[in-house]
Design an enzyme around this catalytic site. Structure first.
Site, short mmCIF file in Angstrom:
data_model
loop_
_atom_site.label_atom_id
_atom_site.label_comp_id
_atom_site.label_asym_id
_atom_site.label_seq_id
_atom_site.Cartn_x
_atom_site.Cartn_y
_atom_site.Cartn_z
N LYS A 18 -6.06 -79.16 -45.22
CA LYS A 18 -6.14 -79.36 -46.67
C LYS A 18 -6.05 -78.05 -47.41
O LYS A 18 -6.74 -77.09 -47.07
CB LYS A 18 -7.46 -80.05 -47.04
CG LYS A 18 -7.60 -81.44 -46.47
CD LYS A 18 -9.02 -81.96 -46.57
CE LYS A 18 -9.17 -83.24 -45.78
NZ LYS A 18 -10.57 -83.61 -45.58
N HIS A 36 -16.28 -84.57 -44.83
CA HIS A 36 -15.29 -85.53 -44.31
C HIS A 36 -14.27 -84.85 -43.41
O HIS A 36 -13.94 -83.67 -43.59
CB HIS A 36 -14.54 -86.18 -45.48
CG HIS A 36 -15.43 -86.93 -46.40
ND1 HIS A 36 -15.07 -87.28 -47.67
CD2 HIS A 36 -16.70 -87.39 -46.25
CE1 HIS A 36 -16.07 -87.93 -48.25
NE2 HIS A 36 -17.07 -88.02 -47.39
N GLU A 87 2.27 -71.08 -59.37
CA GLU A 87 2.73 -71.97 -58.30
C GLU A 87 1.52 -72.38 -57.48
O GLU A 87 0.81 -71.51 -56.96
CB GLU A 87 3.75 -71.26 -57.40
CG GLU A 87 5.06 -70.92 -58.09
CD GLU A 87 6.04 -70.21 -57.16
OE1 GLU A 87 5.66 -69.94 -55.99
OE2 GLU A 87 7.17 -69.92 -57.59
N ASP A 140 -21.26 -91.64 -47.70
CA ASP A 140 -21.74 -90.29 -47.38
C ASP A 140 -23.25 -90.29 -47.15
O ASP A 140 -23.76 -89.54 -46.32
CB ASP A 140 -21.35 -89.32 -48.49
CG ASP A 140 -19.85 -89.04 -48.50
OD1 ASP A 140 -19.35 -88.45 -49.48
OD2 ASP A 140 -19.18 -89.43 -47.52
N ARG A 192 1.51 -68.55 -74.69
CA ARG A 192 1.48 -70.03 -74.64
C ARG A 192 0.31 -70.52 -73.78
O ARG A 192 -0.14 -71.66 -73.93
CB ARG A 192 2.79 -70.56 -74.05
CG ARG A 192 4.03 -70.20 -74.83
CD ARG A 192 5.28 -70.50 -74.01
NE ARG A 192 5.28 -69.68 -72.77
CZ ARG A 192 6.15 -69.87 -71.78
NH1 ARG A 192 7.03 -70.86 -71.83
NH2 ARG A 192 6.12 -69.08 -70.71
N ASN A 235 -3.78 -85.37 -53.40
CA ASN A 235 -4.89 -86.17 -53.93
C ASN A 235 -5.54 -85.46 -55.11
O ASN A 235 -5.42 -84.24 -55.26
CB ASN A 235 -5.97 -86.36 -52.85
CG ASN A 235 -5.47 -87.11 -51.65
OD1 ASN A 235 -4.54 -87.90 -51.75
ND2 ASN A 235 -6.06 -86.87 -50.49
N TYR A 266 -6.09 -81.66 -53.86
CA TYR A 266 -5.80 -81.16 -52.53
C TYR A 266 -4.51 -81.74 -51.97
O TYR A 266 -4.16 -82.89 -52.23
CB TYR A 266 -6.95 -81.33 -51.54
CG TYR A 266 -7.67 -82.63 -51.53
CD1 TYR A 266 -8.35 -83.11 -52.65
CD2 TYR A 266 -7.74 -83.38 -50.36
CE1 TYR A 266 -9.04 -84.30 -52.62
CE2 TYR A 266 -8.45 -84.57 -50.32
CZ TYR A 266 -9.09 -85.01 -51.44
OH TYR A 266 -9.79 -86.19 -51.41
C1 LIG Z 1 -9.38 -89.81 -49.11
C2 LIG Z 1 -8.68 -91.06 -49.55
C3 LIG Z 1 -9.37 -92.16 -50.02
N1 LIG Z 1 -8.70 -93.27 -50.41
C4 LIG Z 1 -9.46 -94.40 -50.93
C5 LIG Z 1 -10.56 -94.92 -50.00
C6 LIG Z 1 -11.66 -95.34 -50.92
O1 LIG Z 1 -11.48 -96.70 -51.31
C7 LIG Z 1 -11.48 -94.46 -52.17
C8 LIG Z 1 -12.47 -93.34 -52.24
O2 LIG Z 1 -12.45 -92.69 -50.99
P1 LIG Z 1 -13.61 -91.68 -50.61
O3 LIG Z 1 -14.92 -92.20 -51.11
O4 LIG Z 1 -13.48 -91.36 -49.14
O5 LIG Z 1 -13.21 -90.38 -51.47
P2 LIG Z 1 -13.94 -88.97 -51.36
O6 LIG Z 1 -15.39 -89.12 -51.12
O7 LIG Z 1 -13.46 -88.21 -52.53
O8 LIG Z 1 -13.33 -88.33 -50.04
C9 LIG Z 1 -12.47 -87.20 -50.07
O9 LIG Z 1 -13.22 -86.09 -50.43
C10 LIG Z 1 -13.52 -85.14 -49.41
C11 LIG Z 1 -14.10 -83.92 -50.04
C12 LIG Z 1 -12.34 -84.82 -48.59
O10 LIG Z 1 -12.07 -83.69 -48.20
C13 LIG Z 1 -11.57 -85.94 -48.09
O11 LIG Z 1 -10.20 -85.59 -48.11
C14 LIG Z 1 -11.73 -87.23 -48.76
O12 LIG Z 1 -12.43 -87.98 -47.81
O13 LIG Z 1 -10.15 -93.93 -52.09
C15 LIG Z 1 -7.32 -93.36 -50.35
O14 LIG Z 1 -6.73 -94.40 -50.71
N2 LIG Z 1 -6.62 -92.29 -49.89
C16 LIG Z 1 -7.25 -91.15 -49.48
O15 LIG Z 1 -6.57 -90.17 -49.08
#
Ligand SMILES: Cc1cn([C@H]2C[C@H](O)[C@@H](COP(=O)(O)OP(=O)(O)O[C@H]3O[C@H](C)C(=O)[C@H](O)[C@H]3O)O2)c(=O)[nH]c1=O
Length: 182
Positions: free
Chosen positions: A70, A61, A28, A166, A23, A48, A130
């Protein structure tokens, strides 16, 4: 499941047992009593997912205070995943490790609290998942420059595609000690 140390103490590579049959496959992605034996977690409060195209780099981050551990993996495509020890008192301060994670191997990486995390997409598209040991706190969300020369991560693809956040991230050396995990 197999759990292996990486060249950066604290960061672990996990190879879940994959049950393949006619299939498809089953595995897990996390089980508390097994993962906690290796200090992974032990508990997670938030899951996430993100999807990005080739060359996109999300990171570096971390969250402080309220640091997040994570457990990360890929369900589509392939990424280079990077963890950096950013604890000033650690003997491994500023050291990084990188691991290719892909949807074929199903391997996972455990990034403990006190480490910065980032990844770059190597395939056309990648879907990244994650589990976090603490909930997201926007007011504790922090970044370090992906190209910080004092860390010198060897990112594979140029040009990189970054968020504005970033692209404007500070160097580790410009962060006050109180803004770093202790
Ligand atoms: C991380 C996160 C973000 N947000 C909101 C905040 C922003 O409006 C939007 C995008 O966030 P951000 O640009 O920080 O997403 P990434 O650049 O993917 O950041 C992540 O990616 C890197 C690799 C990581 O390890 C971190 O866990 C995390 O910071 O989602 C949320 O509502 N909840 C959350 O847990």
């Amino acid at each position: 499941m197999k759990v292996e140390a990486t060249d950066l103490p604290g960061v672990l590579l996990i190879s879940p047992k994959v049950f393949a049959d006619e299939r498809g496959w089953f595995l897990e992605t996390w089980r508390a009593e097994r993962y906690s034996e290796h200090g992974i977690g032990p508990s997670f409060v938030q899951a996430n997912a993100s999807r990005s195209a080739r060359g996109v780099l999300r990171g570096l981050h971390y969250q402080w205070p309220e640091p997040q551990g994570k457990l990360v993996w890929v369900s589509e495509g392939r990424v280079l995943d990077v963890a950096v020890d950013i604890r000033p008192h650690s003997p491994h301060f500023r050291r990084w490790t990188a691991m290719e994670l892909d949807a074929e191997s199903h391997q996972q990486l455990w990034i403990p609290e006190g480490f910065a995390h980032g990844f770059q997409v190597l395939s056309e598209q990648a879907t990244f998942h994650y589990l976090c040991t603490r909930a997201y706190r926007g007011d504790c969300d922090a970044s370090i420059a992906w190209n910080d020369p004092d860390i010198a991560v060897d990112w594979p693809l140029q040009p990189v595609e970054l968020s504005a956040k970033d692209a404007a991230a500070p160097r580790l050396a410009d962060l006050a000690p109180e803004h770093l995990p202790q």
